[in-house]
Design a protein around this motif. Sequence first.
Motif, PDB file in Angstrom:
ATOM      1  N   ARG A   1      49.970  48.501  35.749  1.00 23.82           N
ATOM      2  CA  ARG A   1      50.837  47.368  35.496  1.00 23.82           C
ATOM      3  C   ARG A   1      50.197  46.167  35.428  1.00 23.82           C
ATOM      4  O   ARG A   1      50.679  45.411  34.568  1.00 23.82           O
ATOM      5  N   ARG A   2      49.021  45.832  35.847  1.00 23.63           N
ATOM      6  CA  ARG A   2      48.422  44.850  35.579  1.00 23.63           C
ATOM      7  C   ARG A   2      46.749  45.190  35.484  1.00 23.63           C
ATOM      8  O   ARG A   2      46.293  46.022  36.314  1.00 23.63           O
ATOM      9  N   VAL A   3      45.872  44.563  34.905  1.00 29.62           N
ATOM     10  CA  VAL A   3      44.487  44.608  34.729  1.00 29.62           C
ATOM     11  C   VAL A   3      43.855  43.215  34.965  1.00 29.62           C
ATOM     12  O   VAL A   3      44.165  42.196  34.594  1.00 29.62           O
ATOM     13  N   ALA A   4      42.799  43.116  35.883  1.00 27.00           N
ATOM     14  CA  ALA A   4      41.983  42.024  36.188  1.00 27.00           C
ATOM     15  C   ALA A   4      40.450  42.103  35.878  1.00 27.00           C
ATOM     16  O   ALA A   4      40.044  43.399  36.294  1.00 27.00           O
ATOM     17  N   SER A   5      39.889  41.108  35.875  1.00 29.38           N
ATOM     18  CA  SER A   5      38.184  40.975  36.020  1.00 29.38           C
ATOM     19  C   SER A   5      37.873  40.060  36.867  1.00 29.38           C
ATOM     20  O   SER A   5      38.437  38.799  36.707  1.00 29.38           O
ATOM     21  N   VAL A   6      36.583  40.239  37.458  1.00 25.83           N
ATOM     22  CA  VAL A   6      36.173  39.254  38.065  1.00 25.83           C
ATOM     23  C   VAL A   6      34.851  38.656  37.469  1.00 25.83           C
ATOM     24  O   VAL A   6      34.022  39.456  36.976  1.00 25.83           O
ATOM     25  N   CYS A   7      34.691  37.515  36.804  1.00 29.54           N
ATOM     26  CA  CYS A   7      33.299  37.062  36.449  1.00 29.54           C
ATOM     27  C   CYS A   7      32.940  37.567  35.002  1.00 29.54           C
ATOM     28  O   CYS A   7      34.009  37.807  34.350  1.00 29.54           O
TER      29      CYS A   7
ATOM     30  N   ALA B   1      42.338  37.111  43.683  1.00 29.65           N
ATOM     31  CA  ALA B   1      43.075  38.007  44.358  1.00 29.65           C
ATOM     32  C   ALA B   1      44.125  37.126  45.340  1.00 29.65           C
ATOM     33  O   ALA B   1      45.058  37.890  45.298  1.00 29.65           O
ATOM     34  N   LEU B   2      43.977  36.056  45.539  1.00 32.97           N
ATOM     35  CA  LEU B   2      45.034  35.406  46.148  1.00 32.97           C
ATOM     36  C   LEU B   2      46.245  34.923  45.308  1.00 32.97           C
ATOM     37  O   LEU B   2      47.301  35.154  45.713  1.00 32.97           O
ATOM     38  N   ALA B   3      45.862  34.891  43.934  1.00 33.08           N
ATOM     39  CA  ALA B   3      46.862  34.719  43.085  1.00 33.08           C
ATOM     40  C   ALA B   3      47.763  35.949  42.867  1.00 33.08           C
ATOM     41  O   ALA B   3      49.175  36.064  42.664  1.00 33.08           O
ATOM     42  N   LEU B   4      47.143  37.329  42.776  1.00 32.67           N
ATOM     43  CA  LEU B   4      47.642  38.374  42.766  1.00 32.67           C
ATOM     44  C   LEU B   4      48.350  38.756  43.858  1.00 32.67           C
ATOM     45  O   LEU B   4      49.634  39.334  44.158  1.00 32.67           O
ATOM     46  N   ILE B   5      47.914  38.542  45.248  1.00 32.53           N
ATOM     47  CA  ILE B   5      48.638  38.487  46.419  1.00 32.53           C
ATOM     48  C   ILE B   5      49.867  37.717  46.405  1.00 32.53           C
ATOM     49  O   ILE B   5      50.980  38.315  47.133  1.00 32.53           O
ATOM     50  N   GLY B   6      49.941  36.391  46.037  1.00 32.42           N
ATOM     51  CA  GLY B   6      51.027  35.608  45.804  1.00 32.42           C
ATOM     52  C   GLY B   6      52.047  36.352  45.331  1.00 32.42           C
ATOM     53  O   GLY B   6      53.352  36.144  45.378  1.00 32.42           O
ATOM     54  N   GLU B   7      51.669  36.701  43.845  1.00 32.74           N
ATOM     55  CA  GLU B   7      52.636  37.399  43.214  1.00 32.74           C
ATOM     56  C   GLU B   7      53.304  38.591  43.730  1.00 32.74           C
ATOM     57  O   GLU B   7      54.424  38.940  43.750  1.00 32.74           O
ATOM     58  N   ASP B   8      52.504  39.430  44.531  1.00 33.72           N
ATOM     59  CA  ASP B   8      52.894  40.616  45.065  1.00 33.72           C
ATOM     60  C   ASP B   8      53.777  40.534  46.365  1.00 33.72           C
ATOM     61  O   ASP B   8      55.127  41.161  46.499  1.00 33.72           O
ATOM     62  N   LEU B   9      53.251  39.483  47.431  1.00 29.40           N
ATOM     63  CA  LEU B   9      53.903  39.445  48.707  1.00 29.40           C
ATOM     64  C   LEU B   9      54.343  37.995  48.951  1.00 29.40           C
ATOM     65  O   LEU B   9      54.869  37.986  50.271  1.00 29.40           O
ATOM     66  N   GLY B  10      54.231  37.319  48.207  1.00 32.79           N
ATOM     67  CA  GLY B  10      54.736  35.948  48.265  1.00 32.79           C
ATOM     68  C   GLY B  10      53.635  34.853  48.889  1.00 32.79           C
ATOM     69  O   GLY B  10      52.476  35.247  49.197  1.00 32.79           O
ATOM     70  N   GLU B  11      54.035  33.637  48.474  1.00 24.87           N
ATOM     71  CA  GLU B  11      52.747  32.361  48.541  1.00 24.87           C
ATOM     72  C   GLU B  11      52.488  32.501  50.139  1.00 24.87           C
ATOM     73  O   GLU B  11      51.448  31.779  50.418  1.00 24.87           O
ATOM     74  N   GLU B  12      53.468  32.761  50.840  1.00 30.37           N
ATOM     75  CA  GLU B  12      53.002  32.618  52.243  1.00 30.37           C
ATOM     76  C   GLU B  12      52.070  33.320  52.954  1.00 30.37           C
ATOM     77  O   GLU B  12      51.164  33.086  53.714  1.00 30.37           O
ATOM     78  N   VAL B  13      52.375  34.424  52.584  1.00 34.31           N
ATOM     79  CA  VAL B  13      50.968  35.620  52.836  1.00 34.31           C
ATOM     80  C   VAL B  13      49.661  35.268  52.189  1.00 34.31           C
ATOM     81  O   VAL B  13      48.768  35.419  52.858  1.00 34.31           O
ATOM     82  N   ALA B  14      49.808  34.848  50.761  1.00 36.58           N
ATOM     83  CA  ALA B  14      48.608  34.196  50.300  1.00 36.58           C
ATOM     84  C   ALA B  14      47.896  33.045  50.961  1.00 36.58           C
ATOM     85  O   ALA B  14      46.647  33.075  51.232  1.00 36.58           O
ATOM     86  N   ARG B  15      48.805  32.254  51.567  1.00 40.70           N
ATOM     87  CA  ARG B  15      48.391  31.204  52.016  1.00 40.70           C
ATOM     88  C   ARG B  15      47.695  31.331  53.445  1.00 40.70           C
ATOM     89  O   ARG B  15      46.512  30.931  53.514  1.00 40.70           O
ATOM     90  N   ARG B  16      48.242  32.282  54.078  1.00 36.45           N
ATOM     91  CA  ARG B  16      47.597  32.843  55.400  1.00 36.45           C
ATOM     92  C   ARG B  16      46.361  33.551  55.392  1.00 36.45           C
ATOM     93  O   ARG B  16      45.395  33.642  56.141  1.00 36.45           O
TER      94      ARG B  16
ATOM     95  N   GLY C   1      34.671  40.155  47.755  1.00 44.98           N
ATOM     96  CA  GLY C   1      35.518  38.876  47.801  1.00 44.98           C
ATOM     97  C   GLY C   1      37.110  39.585  47.835  1.00 44.98           C
ATOM     98  O   GLY C   1      37.908  39.345  48.589  1.00 44.98           O
ATOM     99  N   PRO C   2      37.384  40.165  46.546  1.00 43.31           N
ATOM    100  CA  PRO C   2      38.762  40.701  46.479  1.00 43.31           C
ATOM    101  C   PRO C   2      39.190  41.725  47.496  1.00 43.31           C
ATOM    102  O   PRO C   2      40.197  41.669  47.955  1.00 43.31           O
ATOM    103  N   ILE C   3      38.297  42.605  47.774  1.00 48.15           N
ATOM    104  CA  ILE C   3      38.318  43.584  48.640  1.00 48.15           C
ATOM    105  C   ILE C   3      38.739  42.891  50.145  1.00 48.15           C
ATOM    106  O   ILE C   3      39.856  43.477  50.659  1.00 48.15           O
ATOM    107  N   SER C   4      37.975  41.966  50.600  1.00 45.68           N
ATOM    108  CA  SER C   4      38.450  41.412  51.735  1.00 45.68           C
ATOM    109  C   SER C   4      39.808  40.479  51.826  1.00 45.68           C
ATOM    110  O   SER C   4      40.579  40.565  52.651  1.00 45.68           O
ATOM    111  N   ALA C   5      40.257  39.977  50.666  1.00 43.39           N
ATOM    112  CA  ALA C   5      41.430  39.217  50.436  1.00 43.39           C
ATOM    113  C   ALA C   5      42.606  40.448  50.524  1.00 43.39           C
ATOM    114  O   ALA C   5      43.616  39.939  51.375  1.00 43.39           O
ATOM    115  N   PHE C   6      42.461  41.278  49.862  1.00 41.92           N
ATOM    116  CA  PHE C   6      43.388  42.322  49.992  1.00 41.92           C
ATOM    117  C   PHE C   6      43.428  43.207  51.270  1.00 41.92           C
ATOM    118  O   PHE C   6      44.709  43.340  51.696  1.00 41.92           O
TER     119      PHE C   6
END
Length: 336
Positions: A98-104, A165-180, A20-25
């Motif tokens: 810079r940041r650490v994250a876990s899934v489930c 992953a979408l939240a991380l993408i939004g933080e990195d690249l902006g919410e419009e990129v996360a939305r798309r 899931g995160p791999i595909s989002a990134f």
Amino acid sequence: MTRTLGLLLFPDFQLLDAAGPISAFELAGRQVPGAYALTLMARAPGAVASSSGVALQAAPLSAEPFDTLLVAGGLGTRAAARCAETLAWLGAAAGRARRVASVCSGSYLLAAAGLLDDRRATTHWQRSADFARRFPAVRVEADRIYVRDGKVWTSAGITAGIDLALALIGEDLGEEVARRTAQQLVVYHRRPGGQSQFSALLELGGAGGRFAGLLDWMRARLDEPLGVERLAARAAMSPRNFARAFAAETGMTPAKAVQRLRLETARDRVETGAEPIDQVAAMSGFGDPERMRRAFVQAFGQPPQALRRAARALALPENAEASGRAAGTPPVRAPR
């Protein structure tokens, strides 16, 4: 600028926790070329088998610093969390990231490495009670889709890794990129109902659980008083024993379960029905609409009227058609 992502795998990881995160990134990187570089790693490199038997190729654990370090979850977390080599590497790698994250249930590894001490965190709702017992230094928020505490992010069960992953993408690249990116994945950019694992409540106690019949009885009487004494009498138990047994079985107090069931019912009526808000409040047991509004804002971050507007906007034909065009597939409603 390329952000390096390191994803830790282990035998019997949950495939969708990683995929899931791999595909989002990946999809975010199509919009912003060079945005991310992903490395899969494992203590034993090579083909790492997921719990489904499907394997992913992983490199050895790296001493290089990563911008973002992610940890998958799955059945194999218990064994991985007992591996001293994995935990030592994870602690050191987290210090360089810079940041650490876990899934489930990847949160078990972060907690075992001491990375969640005195922090807020979440995990899959089914594991939250066990997680809280094992790691009392962690402040567990069991009903959240994801939680951010400083540089550490944790997410709930399986598909919540995509939300993370979408939240991380939004933080990195902006919410419009996360939305798309969400449109390409045909999922919500931000799930209706805010950040709550609310669909989990439908499974409280399980079909054959000790209190499954009681929970069905409660759902049918949400507009009635449901104090612990009445519930205990229905279960043929003393109030004290009932409260203790119910919390052990479901992971929450009876009062919390009643509140959640009322919220679940009210949200469904708000998003899919046409009744006036005050009628929904009465039918779901809140009594007055202001009390329901406060409960919605606390649980979902939005009042009932906002959720109704959002649900109706998503249901408009032109929005569904646009979502389908963006994704290249017929639009579907993501599970909540």
